[in-house]
Design an enzyme around this catalytic site. Structure first.
Site, PDB file in Angstrom:
ATOM      1  N   THR A  32       2.413  -4.905  -2.857  1.00  0.00           N
ATOM      2  CA  THR A  32       2.996  -3.657  -3.356  1.00  0.00           C
ATOM      3  C   THR A  32       4.117  -3.930  -4.359  1.00  0.00           C
ATOM      4  O   THR A  32       4.769  -4.981  -4.297  1.00  0.00           O
ATOM      5  CB  THR A  32       3.572  -2.857  -2.170  1.00  0.00           C
ATOM      6  OG1 THR A  32       4.396  -1.803  -2.663  1.00  0.00           O
ATOM      7  CG2 THR A  32       4.428  -3.721  -1.256  1.00  0.00           C
ATOM      8  N   ASP A  33       4.366  -2.944  -5.232  1.00  0.00           N
ATOM      9  CA  ASP A  33       5.485  -3.094  -6.184  1.00  0.00           C
ATOM     10  C   ASP A  33       6.836  -3.001  -5.469  1.00  0.00           C
ATOM     11  O   ASP A  33       7.866  -3.327  -6.048  1.00  0.00           O
ATOM     12  CB  ASP A  33       5.395  -2.070  -7.319  1.00  0.00           C
ATOM     13  CG  ASP A  33       5.582  -0.624  -6.879  1.00  0.00           C
ATOM     14  OD1 ASP A  33       5.619  -0.351  -5.667  1.00  0.00           O
ATOM     15  OD2 ASP A  33       5.692   0.250  -7.765  1.00  0.00           O
ATOM     16  N   GLU A  34       6.830  -2.578  -4.189  1.00  0.00           N
ATOM     17  CA  GLU A  34       8.109  -2.478  -3.464  1.00  0.00           C
ATOM     18  C   GLU A  34       8.744  -3.841  -3.256  1.00  0.00           C
ATOM     19  O   GLU A  34       9.925  -3.932  -2.922  1.00  0.00           O
ATOM     20  CB  GLU A  34       7.916  -1.778  -2.118  1.00  0.00           C
ATOM     21  CG  GLU A  34       7.508  -0.349  -2.301  1.00  0.00           C
ATOM     22  CD  GLU A  34       7.887   0.570  -1.140  1.00  0.00           C
ATOM     23  OE1 GLU A  34       8.704   0.176  -0.294  1.00  0.00           O
ATOM     24  OE2 GLU A  34       7.348   1.675  -1.113  1.00  0.00           O
ATOM     25  N   TYR A  62       9.604  -2.214   5.648  1.00  0.00           N
ATOM     26  CA  TYR A  62       8.210  -2.265   5.184  1.00  0.00           C
ATOM     27  C   TYR A  62       8.087  -3.244   4.010  1.00  0.00           C
ATOM     28  O   TYR A  62       7.236  -4.151   4.013  1.00  0.00           O
ATOM     29  CB  TYR A  62       7.720  -0.868   4.766  1.00  0.00           C
ATOM     30  CG  TYR A  62       6.509  -0.917   3.853  1.00  0.00           C
ATOM     31  CD1 TYR A  62       5.240  -1.231   4.364  1.00  0.00           C
ATOM     32  CD2 TYR A  62       6.628  -0.701   2.472  1.00  0.00           C
ATOM     33  CE1 TYR A  62       4.136  -1.316   3.519  1.00  0.00           C
ATOM     34  CE2 TYR A  62       5.527  -0.776   1.630  1.00  0.00           C
ATOM     35  CZ  TYR A  62       4.289  -1.081   2.154  1.00  0.00           C
ATOM     36  OH  TYR A  62       3.198  -1.171   1.330  1.00  0.00           O
ATOM     37  N   LYS A 104       5.969  -6.823   3.659  1.00  0.00           N
ATOM     38  CA  LYS A 104       4.933  -7.094   2.648  1.00  0.00           C
ATOM     39  C   LYS A 104       5.326  -8.318   1.805  1.00  0.00           C
ATOM     40  O   LYS A 104       4.480  -9.149   1.468  1.00  0.00           O
ATOM     41  CB  LYS A 104       4.739  -5.866   1.733  1.00  0.00           C
ATOM     42  CG  LYS A 104       4.128  -4.655   2.413  1.00  0.00           C
ATOM     43  CD  LYS A 104       2.703  -4.873   2.909  1.00  0.00           C
ATOM     44  CE  LYS A 104       1.699  -5.047   1.804  1.00  0.00           C
ATOM     45  NZ  LYS A 104       0.306  -5.127   2.350  1.00  0.00           N
TER      46      LYS A 104
HETATM   47  P1  NAD Z   1      -2.971   3.305   5.369  1.00  0.00           P
HETATM   48  O1  NAD Z   1      -1.779   3.383   6.278  1.00  0.00           O
HETATM   49  O2  NAD Z   1      -3.596   4.550   4.890  1.00  0.00           O
HETATM   50  O3  NAD Z   1      -4.125   2.454   6.071  1.00  0.00           O
HETATM   51  C1  NAD Z   1      -3.859   1.280   6.789  1.00  0.00           C
HETATM   52  C2  NAD Z   1      -5.118   0.935   7.587  1.00  0.00           C
HETATM   53  O4  NAD Z   1      -4.893  -0.294   8.275  1.00  0.00           O
HETATM   54  C3  NAD Z   1      -5.456   1.986   8.669  1.00  0.00           C
HETATM   55  O5  NAD Z   1      -6.832   2.274   8.627  1.00  0.00           O
HETATM   56  C4  NAD Z   1      -5.081   1.294   9.968  1.00  0.00           C
HETATM   57  O6  NAD Z   1      -5.862   1.711  11.080  1.00  0.00           O
HETATM   58  C5  NAD Z   1      -5.338  -0.165   9.614  1.00  0.00           C
HETATM   59  N1  NAD Z   1      -4.543  -1.087  10.448  1.00  0.00           N
HETATM   60  C6  NAD Z   1      -3.220  -1.006  10.749  1.00  0.00           C
HETATM   61  N2  NAD Z   1      -2.875  -2.034  11.549  1.00  0.00           N
HETATM   62  C7  NAD Z   1      -3.989  -2.794  11.728  1.00  0.00           C
HETATM   63  C8  NAD Z   1      -4.260  -3.988  12.438  1.00  0.00           C
HETATM   64  N3  NAD Z   1      -3.297  -4.621  13.142  1.00  0.00           N
HETATM   65  N4  NAD Z   1      -5.511  -4.492  12.408  1.00  0.00           N
HETATM   66  C9  NAD Z   1      -6.502  -3.863  11.722  1.00  0.00           C
HETATM   67  N5  NAD Z   1      -6.297  -2.705  11.044  1.00  0.00           N
HETATM   68  C10 NAD Z   1      -5.056  -2.189  11.050  1.00  0.00           C
HETATM   69  O7  NAD Z   1      -2.494   2.374   4.167  1.00  0.00           O
HETATM   70  P2  NAD Z   1      -2.852   2.466   2.612  1.00  0.00           P
HETATM   71  O8  NAD Z   1      -1.902   3.387   1.951  1.00  0.00           O
HETATM   72  O9  NAD Z   1      -4.297   2.636   2.449  1.00  0.00           O
HETATM   73  O10 NAD Z   1      -2.423   0.987   2.152  1.00  0.00           O
HETATM   74  C11 NAD Z   1      -3.362  -0.078   2.266  1.00  0.00           C
HETATM   75  C12 NAD Z   1      -2.695  -1.366   1.787  1.00  0.00           C
HETATM   76  O11 NAD Z   1      -2.254  -1.212   0.449  1.00  0.00           O
HETATM   77  C13 NAD Z   1      -1.465  -1.768   2.600  1.00  0.00           C
HETATM   78  O12 NAD Z   1      -1.488  -3.156   2.749  1.00  0.00           O
HETATM   79  C14 NAD Z   1      -0.303  -1.330   1.738  1.00  0.00           C
HETATM   80  O13 NAD Z   1       0.822  -2.137   1.971  1.00  0.00           O
HETATM   81  C15 NAD Z   1      -0.878  -1.532   0.358  1.00  0.00           C
HETATM   82  N6  NAD Z   1      -0.326  -0.676  -0.692  1.00  0.00           N
HETATM   83  C16 NAD Z   1      -0.291   0.677  -0.516  1.00  0.00           C
HETATM   84  C17 NAD Z   1       0.187   1.483  -1.552  1.00  0.00           C
HETATM   85  C18 NAD Z   1       0.245   2.988  -1.409  1.00  0.00           C
HETATM   86  O14 NAD Z   1       0.801   3.644  -2.274  1.00  0.00           O
HETATM   87  N7  NAD Z   1      -0.327   3.581  -0.370  1.00  0.00           N
HETATM   88  C19 NAD Z   1       0.622   0.893  -2.748  1.00  0.00           C
HETATM   89  C20 NAD Z   1       0.588  -0.506  -2.870  1.00  0.00           C
HETATM   90  C21 NAD Z   1       0.085  -1.278  -1.855  1.00  0.00           C
HETATM   91  O1  DAU Z   2       5.330   1.646  -4.247  1.00  0.00           O
HETATM   92  C1  DAU Z   2       4.232   1.389  -3.434  1.00  0.00           C
HETATM   93  C2  DAU Z   2       4.507   1.924  -2.051  1.00  0.00           C
HETATM   94  O2  DAU Z   2       4.491   3.327  -2.166  1.00  0.00           O
HETATM   95  C3  DAU Z   2       3.503   1.466  -1.014  1.00  0.00           C
HETATM   96  O3  DAU Z   2       3.591   0.082  -0.873  1.00  0.00           O
HETATM   97  C4  DAU Z   2       3.768   2.146   0.334  1.00  0.00           C
HETATM   98  O4  DAU Z   2       2.750   1.813   1.262  1.00  0.00           O
HETATM   99  C5  DAU Z   2       3.770   3.637   0.123  1.00  0.00           C
HETATM  100  O5  DAU Z   2       4.154   4.273   1.328  1.00  0.00           O
HETATM  101  C6  DAU Z   2       4.727   4.040  -0.996  1.00  0.00           C
HETATM  102  O6  DAU Z   2       6.120   3.937  -0.583  1.00  0.00           O
HETATM  103  P1  DAU Z   2       7.193   5.062  -0.996  1.00  0.00           P
HETATM  104  O7  DAU Z   2       8.319   5.010  -0.058  1.00  0.00           O
HETATM  105  O8  DAU Z   2       7.520   4.984  -2.448  1.00  0.00           O
HETATM  106  O9  DAU Z   2       6.257   6.369  -0.779  1.00  0.00           O
HETATM  107  P2  DAU Z   2       6.520   7.761  -0.079  1.00  0.00           P
HETATM  108  O10 DAU Z   2       5.326   8.609  -0.373  1.00  0.00           O
HETATM  109  O11 DAU Z   2       6.947   7.626   1.333  1.00  0.00           O
HETATM  110  O12 DAU Z   2       7.750   8.336  -0.901  1.00  0.00           O
HETATM  111  C7  DAU Z   2       7.665   8.513  -2.309  1.00  0.00           C
HETATM  112  C8  DAU Z   2       8.992   9.067  -2.783  1.00  0.00           C
HETATM  113  O13 DAU Z   2       9.145  10.395  -2.263  1.00  0.00           O
HETATM  114  C9  DAU Z   2      10.192   8.294  -2.269  1.00  0.00           C
HETATM  115  O14 DAU Z   2      11.193   8.279  -3.293  1.00  0.00           O
HETATM  116  C10 DAU Z   2      10.689   9.104  -1.073  1.00  0.00           C
HETATM  117  C11 DAU Z   2      10.336  10.526  -1.466  1.00  0.00           C
HETATM  118  N1  DAU Z   2      10.024  11.446  -0.360  1.00  0.00           N
HETATM  119  C12 DAU Z   2       9.081  11.057   0.554  1.00  0.00           C
HETATM  120  C13 DAU Z   2       8.746  11.869   1.616  1.00  0.00           C
HETATM  121  C14 DAU Z   2       7.739  11.443   2.647  1.00  0.00           C
HETATM  122  C15 DAU Z   2      10.636  12.682  -0.270  1.00  0.00           C
HETATM  123  O15 DAU Z   2      11.475  13.048  -1.130  1.00  0.00           O
HETATM  124  N2  DAU Z   2      10.299  13.506   0.762  1.00  0.00           N
HETATM  125  C16 DAU Z   2       9.403  13.153   1.734  1.00  0.00           C
HETATM  126  O16 DAU Z   2       9.182  13.941   2.683  1.00  0.00           O
END
Ligand code: NAD
Ligand code: DAU
Length: 341
Positions: free
Chosen positions: A123-125, A148, A152
């Site tokens: 992730t970019d985080e 988190y 990562k």
């Molecule tokens: P998500 O939370 O929607 O899905 C996670 C999945 O992993 C779920 O299906 C869950 O059941 C499964 N899981 C959790 N723990 C597990 C374990 N111990 N064994 C097997 N399965 C397990 O997440 P997402 O948003 O789809 O993100 C997927 C990946 O991409 C993550 O690694 C996250 O860090 C990365 N990522 C997400 C974002 C984003 O914006 N959502 C951005 C960059 C990277």
């Molecule tokens: O940048 C990539 C990451 O983006 C992924 O690696 C993570 O899995 C994903 O959860 C996401 O993290 P963020 O913390 O950036 O996403 P989130 O959707 O939780 O929040 C986005 C922005 O919105 C953040 O600045 C917090 C704000 N926010 C979020 C929630 C849930 C609010 O203002 N109100 C809210 O209720």
């Protein structure tokens, strides 16, 4: 090619599996997922009868689950993780277990079984909060701020060490914030859409001026597929849209699409340690592998809102069970702080 996808019942994993099986109908995909609150087999209901798709309930932290899944696998795409920053602030234990120990466990088994390619979806985080005007390229220093992000980054570095030490064929991708169909309604965009659809207030943290570089999930999945096929071992590829926007801009746009006014916005207590700005430089993947994002935020948000509007049962199911209590305590009765949950 036979691909083991971990976490394929989640948001990005399910979109990725659909993308792969549509683009490569001869590939076989094995989806290993623990089915936590964030995993939902409904996300892949359309693939149930596809003979090239198979699901196994399993935990990446449990070696026996992994060992049996690895047989005959050519490549692994590792999504499985605890993914929500707010939850990691409330309690980071599962993040360390799955994101760090689980990733180590999986890479270790993959290395011993000589799996030919391993894609770690990071992730970019990991770059932390960026100063105005900065954009992180792949060499930018890592400075994860939330539990988190730290979990990562830990595995991102473990992956790097596996390449360096064992020549383990790992590639790391670092994507920005994804949005689109099947995203669990705890992240900003699906949460705001589902709250707006039910006529509730939309909780914006702090002043709402934190910036994120939103990428439509299908663009991300296409990038992952390209990296899986053509990426170079040991390399890192950033994947982002390239235009950071404030949370307030995104929330206002959602309200406009749904015909509601900005009065629905409620500014609430900020997230502890809230990163101000994420911004990626994704020039490398474009230059080396020819990938570019195709879906802009306006079009992507319209598609996303339409998807949630036409899937009320999916939303209902997501908001039932374990999530209900969290949702009601934190989002509906706003008295509880994250650290108290
Ligand atoms: P998500 O939370 O929607 O899905 C996670 C999945 O992993 C779920 O299906 C869950 O059941 C499964 N899981 C959790 N723990 C597990 C374990 N111990 N064994 C097997 N399965 C397990 O997440 P997402 O948003 O789809 O993100 C997927 C990946 O991409 C993550 O690694 C996250 O860090 C990365 N990522 C997400 C974002 C984003 O914006 N959502 C951005 C960059 C990277
Ligand atoms: O940048 C990539 C990451 O983006 C992924 O690696 C993570 O899995 C994903 O959860 C996401 O993290 P963020 O913390 O950036 O996403 P989130 O959707 O939780 O929040 C986005 C922005 O919105 C953040 O600045 C917090 C704000 N926010 C979020 C929630 C849930 C609010 O203002 N109100 C809210 O209720």
């Amino acid at each position: 090619m036979k691909i083991l996808v971990t976490g394929g019942a989640g948001f990005i994993g399910s979109n990725f599996i659909r993308h792969i099986l549509r683009t490569y109908p001869r590939y076989a995909v094995l989806n290993l997922d623990k089915l936590t609150y964030a995993g939902n087999l409904e996300n892949l209901a359309d693939l149930e009868s596809n003979p090239n798709y198979q699901f196994i309930k399993g935990d990446v932290c449990v070696s026996a689950d992994i060992e049996s899944a690895l047989r005959g696998v050519d490549a692994i795409v590792h999504f499985a993780a605890e993914s929500h920053v707010d939850r990691s602030i409330a309690d980071a234990r599962a993040f360390v277990e799955t994101n760090v120990q689980g990733t180590y466990n999986l890479m270790d088994s993959a290395r011993r079984n000589r799996v030919g390619r391993f894609l770690y979806v990071s992730t970019d985080e990991v770059y932390g909060s960026l100063a105005p005007g900065d954009r992180a390229d792949e060499g930018f220093p890592l400075a994860p701020n939330s539990p988190y992000a730290a979990s990562k980054a830990a595995s991102d570095l473990l992956a790097r060490s596996f390449w360096h030490t064992y020549a383990f064929p790992v590639i790391i991708t670092r994507a920005s914030n994804n949005y689109g169909p099947y995203q669990f309604p705890e992240k900003l965009i699906p949460l705001m859409i589902t709250l707006a659809l039910e006529g509730s207030k939309l909780p914006v943290y702090g002043d709402g001026l934190n910036e994120r570089d939103w990428i439509f999930v299908e663009d991300h999945c296409r990038a992952l597929s390209i990296v899986l096929h053509d990426g170079r071992g040991g390399e890192i590829y950033n994947i982002g849209y390239g235009q950071p926007v404030s949370n307030l801009t995104v929330v206002r746009q959602i309200l406009r699409i749904l015909g509601r006014t900005d009065e629905a916005i409620e500014f609430v207590t900020d997230r502890p340690g809230h990163d101000r700005r994420y911004a990626l430089n994704a020039a490398k993947i474009e230059r080396e592998l020819g990938w570019k994002p195709e879906v802009g935020l306006d079009a992507g948000l319209i598609r996303t809102v339409e998807w949630y509007r036409s899937h009320p049962d999916w939303i209902q199911e997501a908001k039932s069970g374990e999530y209900r209590e969290y949702y009601e305590r934190f989002y509906v009765n706003r008295g509880t702080s994250l650290a108290e949950i």
